[in-house]
Scaffold this motif. Sequence first.
Motif, PDB file in Angstrom:
ATOM      1  N   VAL A  30      16.990 -17.605  42.119  1.00  0.00           N
ATOM      2  CA  VAL A  30      17.972 -16.800  41.382  1.00  0.00           C
ATOM      3  C   VAL A  30      19.048 -16.274  42.326  1.00  0.00           C
ATOM      4  N   TYR A  31      18.646 -15.762  43.498  1.00  0.00           N
ATOM      5  CA  TYR A  31      19.624 -15.281  44.467  1.00  0.00           C
ATOM      6  C   TYR A  31      20.515 -16.422  44.954  1.00  0.00           C
ATOM      7  N   PHE A  32      19.922 -17.570  45.186  1.00  0.00           N
ATOM      8  CA  PHE A  32      20.695 -18.709  45.678  1.00  0.00           C
ATOM      9  C   PHE A  32      21.697 -19.198  44.639  1.00  0.00           C
ATOM     10  N   THR A  33      21.277 -19.284  43.369  1.00  0.00           N
ATOM     11  CA  THR A  33      22.221 -19.728  42.336  1.00  0.00           C
ATOM     12  C   THR A  33      23.331 -18.705  42.136  1.00  0.00           C
ATOM     13  N   SER A  34      22.998 -17.426  42.212  1.00  0.00           N
ATOM     14  CA  SER A  34      24.026 -16.402  42.090  1.00  0.00           C
ATOM     15  C   SER A  34      25.016 -16.499  43.251  1.00  0.00           C
ATOM     16  N   PHE A  35      24.516 -16.707  44.459  1.00  0.00           N
ATOM     17  CA  PHE A  35      25.397 -16.868  45.612  1.00  0.00           C
ATOM     18  C   PHE A  35      26.249 -18.132  45.476  1.00  0.00           C
ATOM     19  N   THR A  36      25.659 -19.197  44.944  1.00  0.00           N
ATOM     20  CA  THR A  36      26.406 -20.443  44.751  1.00  0.00           C
ATOM     21  C   THR A  36      27.543 -20.243  43.751  1.00  0.00           C
ATOM     22  N   VAL A  37      27.280 -19.523  42.674  1.00  0.00           N
ATOM     23  CA  VAL A  37      28.324 -19.246  41.681  1.00  0.00           C
ATOM     24  C   VAL A  37      29.417 -18.382  42.302  1.00  0.00           C
ATOM     25  N   PHE A  38      29.032 -17.387  43.103  1.00  0.00           N
ATOM     26  CA  PHE A  38      30.016 -16.546  43.787  1.00  0.00           C
ATOM     27  C   PHE A  38      30.871 -17.381  44.734  1.00  0.00           C
ATOM     28  N   LEU A  39      30.226 -18.229  45.514  1.00  0.00           N
ATOM     29  CA  LEU A  39      30.946 -19.067  46.466  1.00  0.00           C
ATOM     30  C   LEU A  39      31.873 -20.052  45.752  1.00  0.00           C
ATOM     31  N   TYR A  40      31.411 -20.605  44.640  1.00  0.00           N
ATOM     32  CA  TYR A  40      32.239 -21.544  43.880  1.00  0.00           C
ATOM     33  C   TYR A  40      33.457 -20.841  43.283  1.00  0.00           C
ATOM     34  N   VAL A 116      34.989 -32.598  41.096  1.00  0.00           N
ATOM     35  CA  VAL A 116      34.118 -32.999  39.992  1.00  0.00           C
ATOM     36  C   VAL A 116      32.660 -33.034  40.453  1.00  0.00           C
ATOM     37  N   VAL A 117      32.413 -33.576  41.633  1.00  0.00           N
ATOM     38  CA  VAL A 117      31.044 -33.679  42.138  1.00  0.00           C
ATOM     39  C   VAL A 117      30.465 -32.297  42.401  1.00  0.00           C
ATOM     40  N   ILE A 118      31.232 -31.421  43.047  1.00  0.00           N
ATOM     41  CA  ILE A 118      30.750 -30.064  43.320  1.00  0.00           C
ATOM     42  C   ILE A 118      30.471 -29.327  42.016  1.00  0.00           C
ATOM     43  N   ASN A 119      31.369 -29.452  41.056  1.00  0.00           N
ATOM     44  CA  ASN A 119      31.197 -28.778  39.779  1.00  0.00           C
ATOM     45  C   ASN A 119      29.952 -29.271  39.054  1.00  0.00           C
ATOM     46  N   LEU A 120      29.730 -30.576  39.039  1.00  0.00           N
ATOM     47  CA  LEU A 120      28.557 -31.129  38.362  1.00  0.00           C
ATOM     48  C   LEU A 120      27.259 -30.770  39.091  1.00  0.00           C
ATOM     49  N   LEU A 121      27.284 -30.700  40.418  1.00  0.00           N
ATOM     50  CA  LEU A 121      26.087 -30.293  41.163  1.00  0.00           C
ATOM     51  C   LEU A 121      25.723 -28.841  40.877  1.00  0.00           C
ATOM     52  N   VAL A 122      26.726 -27.971  40.870  1.00  0.00           N
ATOM     53  CA  VAL A 122      26.463 -26.563  40.565  1.00  0.00           C
ATOM     54  C   VAL A 122      25.951 -26.422  39.132  1.00  0.00           C
ATOM     55  N   LEU A 123      26.544 -27.161  38.210  1.00  0.00           N
ATOM     56  CA  LEU A 123      26.121 -27.095  36.812  1.00  0.00           C
ATOM     57  C   LEU A 123      24.694 -27.621  36.627  1.00  0.00           C
TER      58      LEU A 123
END
Length: 163
Positions: A30-40, A116-123
């Motif tokens: 959860v912390y990692f996904t939140s940080f990933t969304v912040f970074l994105y 596109v690749v970064i967006n799809l990986l995060v999604l």
Amino acid sequence: MQPVILCTPILIKQSAFFNGFKHKFMNFVVYFTSFTVFLYGAIILYGVVDALRNPYYLNTYTSPIRETLVGLGLLYLSSRLLQRLALAWLITCALLVFTTIPYALYWLRSGDYFDVVINLLVLAAFISVRKQFRAQSEVPKLKNGFMTAAILIASVFAFGTFG
């Protein structure tokens, strides 16, 4: 029967250990996904600033206003994802899907597939942890969030106009 009785406390201790490890690992996810969304969101905002500095990108890049709103929204939602809010997860997924379409159109025109690749990986990573976001949003917090978003948008437009 004797060996089974002796081994039972060991099995209970092991399962408690693995349950504790699973809980800690899911907190890390959860912390990692939140940080990933912040970074994105920060990367999107940096891309907007870079596009505004270089006039070439304004003709080929997606709308700076839309990108600014999406970037600020992702920055705000990353803090709400730490609270495991289901509505924050849903809005974040919608924003990620909303940004994938223009990036894909830009990719077809220019051949630049990085966004596109970064967006799809995060999604994809974000959809895989759906079960971790179950908390319901409270109405006062939701109103406060919309007020914060309105203030952020107004400050960005004021800075862009007068700054």
